[in-house]
Design a protein around this motif. Structure first.
Motif, short mmCIF file in Angstrom:
data_model
loop_
_atom_site.label_atom_id
_atom_site.label_comp_id
_atom_site.label_asym_id
_atom_site.label_seq_id
_atom_site.Cartn_x
_atom_site.Cartn_y
_atom_site.Cartn_z
N PRO A 180 3.55 33.14 66.96
CA PRO A 180 4.81 32.75 67.83
C PRO A 180 4.18 31.64 67.94
O PRO A 180 2.85 31.10 68.55
CB PRO A 180 5.51 33.41 68.91
N GLY A 181 5.29 30.32 67.76
CA GLY A 181 4.77 28.91 68.96
C GLY A 181 4.20 28.35 67.21
O GLY A 181 4.00 26.34 67.23
N GLN A 182 3.26 28.35 66.27
CA GLN A 182 2.92 27.91 64.99
C GLN A 182 3.75 27.67 64.26
O GLN A 182 4.94 28.34 63.64
CB GLN A 182 2.25 29.19 64.18
N GLU A 183 3.71 26.39 63.81
CA GLU A 183 4.73 25.43 62.51
C GLU A 183 4.77 26.23 61.19
O GLU A 183 3.35 26.51 60.60
CB GLU A 183 3.91 24.13 62.65
N ALA A 184 5.45 26.10 60.52
CA ALA A 184 5.66 26.73 59.87
C ALA A 184 5.15 26.15 58.16
O ALA A 184 6.39 24.92 58.28
CB ALA A 184 7.01 28.04 59.18
N THR A 185 4.34 26.04 57.75
CA THR A 185 4.02 25.36 56.47
C THR A 185 3.81 25.99 55.80
O THR A 185 3.85 24.67 54.19
CB THR A 185 2.64 24.43 57.13
N LYS A 186 3.94 27.14 55.61
CA LYS A 186 3.62 27.87 54.40
C LYS A 186 4.61 29.08 53.96
O LYS A 186 4.99 29.29 54.89
CB LYS A 186 2.41 28.53 53.95
N VAL A 187 4.87 29.19 52.25
CA VAL A 187 6.20 30.01 52.44
C VAL A 187 4.98 30.94 51.15
O VAL A 187 4.15 31.15 50.61
CB VAL A 187 6.74 29.90 51.29
N TYR A 188 5.27 32.94 51.65
CA TYR A 188 3.85 33.46 51.45
C TYR A 188 4.79 34.50 50.69
O TYR A 188 5.80 34.87 50.29
CB TYR A 188 3.75 34.46 52.24
N SER B 15 8.62 33.88 55.40
CA SER B 15 8.65 32.14 55.78
C SER B 15 9.00 31.60 55.03
O SER B 15 8.86 30.24 54.31
CB SER B 15 7.25 31.50 55.80
N THR B 16 10.30 31.89 53.91
CA THR B 16 11.37 30.84 52.98
C THR B 16 11.72 29.76 53.58
O THR B 16 12.31 29.02 53.21
CB THR B 16 12.02 31.45 52.43
#
Length: 626
Positions: free
Chosen positions: A174-182, A224-225
């Motif tokens: 929680p709190g991390q920036e979403a920079t990747k799609v898995y 994480s789309t």
């Protein structure tokens, strides 16, 4: 016997001494035996030397492979000792690190520096072969590849990365920036939202002490789309349940690739807007960090753009001139529809009745969104729809709970409120909403021949006696009296829908996920069996006694039940109140009592037409000046 055994052991002893420096009392007695002994000694020398060298090489190799792990463990032990870390914590750290270092991970491209010597064109083909199947499994990315063949190779070569993960690894916090799609290729994961929902002040507000349900992810799931469509900070924790292999798509690199494809960026804006709208709504709060189904996003898009997206997928499956690389690496043979089925599906798409995406089996998936109301009054009776009639056509039987399909840019909550306001019969009292049940069923469509997903959301509500002083009435008029003959005439000319809505109040309308329940696999199987058991005309699955009881009750209820018509636009629906068990029995007996039921529906239609004619005559007479 003893002599034979002694001779055998003596021969075995002599044979072993030829391979080792050992001595033996048996010696050659002539030149031929001595020559044979010399030959055996030379052969033993080579065999023993080979065996020792192989064993030494294996030991050196194992020692070299473990040297890094041993060195790391030694360094860790020194660090923990120098910083006076508590013994219990140090033991847990050592055990966890040793388990992770001992796990065998899959090799990735980064583990093969020799691939840098390959030509760029050959490396591109290798990357495409590795990542194309993952890329083509998502409906949006597949549509990009269909529209422009070059983008698929660019994404695989410049954006996609392979990332092995050990057991109990944290993918994001929680709190991390979403920079990747898995994309999960192998293994399983678990996810739980940890950030509470924002306070809304409603009776369904979750608060900070609510434990969100844990969700599990399996192979071929997208994660994480949301990072593809907006700037996002994670609100939950994703952790591996076992050793996993995932494919990552770096969004900074993806943006750089999309700069060379303005058409792809243009057609994706509407999808991005719809995705962000759903991501910020409470309906998808518990899984917003994971993925929102493309079919659900399409339902939130404008109709013309929704149809354009679905048609692109449909045409790619029907034409033989699709991009050659897409066909080469597509995981399975694509399904083809007949001309008649294509026309029917296109008509449904243009009318907004469904959307088309790609399912987990990599075939076309038709999705229909349904909103169902399970309304129970104070006596335990259920509001049941028994028939429908279009203007200028005969009535047809349609037994079930009140339901409606989701429309353009409409959420489940909005569909439920629209169904209450426009398509239900007159009801007096307070409609109090309870829990919500979300269910998804997939089955093959009989008239189209493709798999269809029915996304059904059932809202449970209770119709309670009206309470004085309540101000939650639907459609309440702001004027209590008429000021002129013309105003009274215009008000009387309204449909019966608005007049009855003054008598219905709605409390606690469905707001967020806290009212919902997920259907477990066991519960879903029970629901499937129940649906099959109570399906219309399913007399083969019902016992004769149940069919007889339903037939008897059907005749009784049709002679005494009050069938309530509700007209909306050019369609009329007919409802009645039944006990739940009686509702199931009537459904079993539909075929044997079709004439009685149709006669009852026809009488209700005639009564409704008679009332409308009287009201129209009253409206006409009220507008005549005397």
């Amino acid at each position: 016997a003893a002599g034979t055994r002694f001779q055998y052991m003596t021969a075995l002893h002599w044979a072993v001494t030829q391979m080792t420096p050992g001595s033996m009392s048996v010696v050659p007695q002539n030149s031929l035996e001595r020559a044979w002994n010399v030959l055996c000694l030379i052969l033993g020398l080579f065999v023993s030397a080979l065996l020792i060298s192989q064993l030494s090489a294996k030991m050196v190799r194992v020692q070299a492979l473990n040297s890094t792990q041993l060195q790391q463990m030694e360094t860790l032990g020194r660090f923990l000792a120098e910083h006076d870390v508590p013994r219990s914590l140090a033991q847990r750290i050592r055990r966890q690190l040793w388990e992770r270092l001992s796990q065998k991970k899959m090799l990735t491209i980064e583990d093969l520096p020799s691939l840098e010597y390959l030509p760029t064109s050959l490396k591109q083909e290798l990357y495409y072969a590795l990542f194309a199947r993952s890329l083509l499994s998502h409906s949006v990315l597949y549509s990009w590849c269909v529209l422009h063949d070059g983008i698929s190779q660019d994404i695989c070569f410049r954006v996609a990365e392979e990332e092995p993960r050990a057991k109990n690894d944290d993918i994001f916090l929680p709190g991390q920036e979403a920079t990747k799609v898995y994309f999960l290729q192998r293994g399983s994961m678990r996810y739980r939202r940890e950030v509470p929902l924002p306070s809304t002040g409603s009776v369904f507000d979750t608060g900070s002490g609510v434990q969100f349900p844990e969700m599990f992810l399996a192979e071929a799931d997208w994660i994480s789309t949301v990072a593809m469509w907006c700037h996002w900070d994670y609100v939950g924790r994703l952790q591996t349940c076992e050793a996993c292999n995932i494919v990552c798509f770096n969004m900074e690199k993806m943006i750089a690739v999309l700069k060379g494809y303005p058409l792809i960026r243009a057609i994706s804006r509407s999808y991005a807007s719809a995705y962000v709208l759903l991501a910020t709504s409470s309906e998808h709060a518990i899984q917003v960090d994971l993925d929102i189904l493309p079919s659900r996003v399409l339902m939130a898009m404008p109709l013309d753009e929704r149809v354009s997206f679905s048609v692109t997928l449909l045409e790619s499956f029907q034409t033989k001139e699709c991009q050659r690389s897409t066909m080469q690496y597509y995981p399975t043979r694509r399904q083809h529809l007949g001309p008649k089925e294509q026309v029917q599906l296109m008509e449904e798409l243009e009318m907004g009745k469904c959307v088309v995406t790609i399912g987990k089996d990599h075939q076309l998936l038709r999705t229909v969104g349904l909103c169902v109301l399970d309304v129970v009054d104070s006596t335990g009776r259920v509001l049941v729809q028994i028939g429908t009639m279009k203007e200028g056509e005969d009535a047809v039987l349609d037994i079930g709970l009140p339901a409606t399909k989701l429309r353009e840019n409409e959420s489940n909550r909005e569909a439920a409120m629209r169904l209450i306001q426009t398509e239900l019969p007159e009801m007096n009292g307070v409609l109090d909403f309870g829990k919500m049940l979300h269910e998804e069923n997939e089955k093959k469509s009989k008239h189209l021949g493709i798999r269809t997903a029915y996304v059904k959301t059932t809202y449970n509500a209770s119709l309670l006696p009206v309470q004085e002083g309540s101000n939650n009435e639907i459609g309440r008029s702001s004027h209590s009296s008429c000021n002129s003959r013309s105003s009274c005439s215009s008000r009387n000319s309204r449909s019966s829908r608005s007049s009855r809505s003054h008598k219905l109040q709605v409390n606690n309308p469905p707001a967020n996920w806290a009212c919902s329940q997920s259907v477990s696999p066991r519960g879903r199987n029970s629901l499937h069996r129940l649906n099959r058991a109570i399906a219309a005309g399913a007399s083969s699955t019902a016992s004769p006694a149940m069919v007889m009881r339903g037939s008897t009750y059907c005749k009784t209820v049709l002679s005494s039940a009050d069938i309530l018509p509700a007209k909306y636009r050019d369609k009329t629906k007919f409802f009645t109140w039944l006990q739940r068990q009686e509702f199931h029995e009537v459904k079993h007996a539909v075929l044997s009592n079709e004439q009685e039921l149709m006669a009852a529906v026809q009488r209700a239609a005639e009564r409704m037409a008679y009332d409308e004619a009287n009201r129209q005559a009253s409206d006409d007479s009220s507008g005549v000046d005397i």
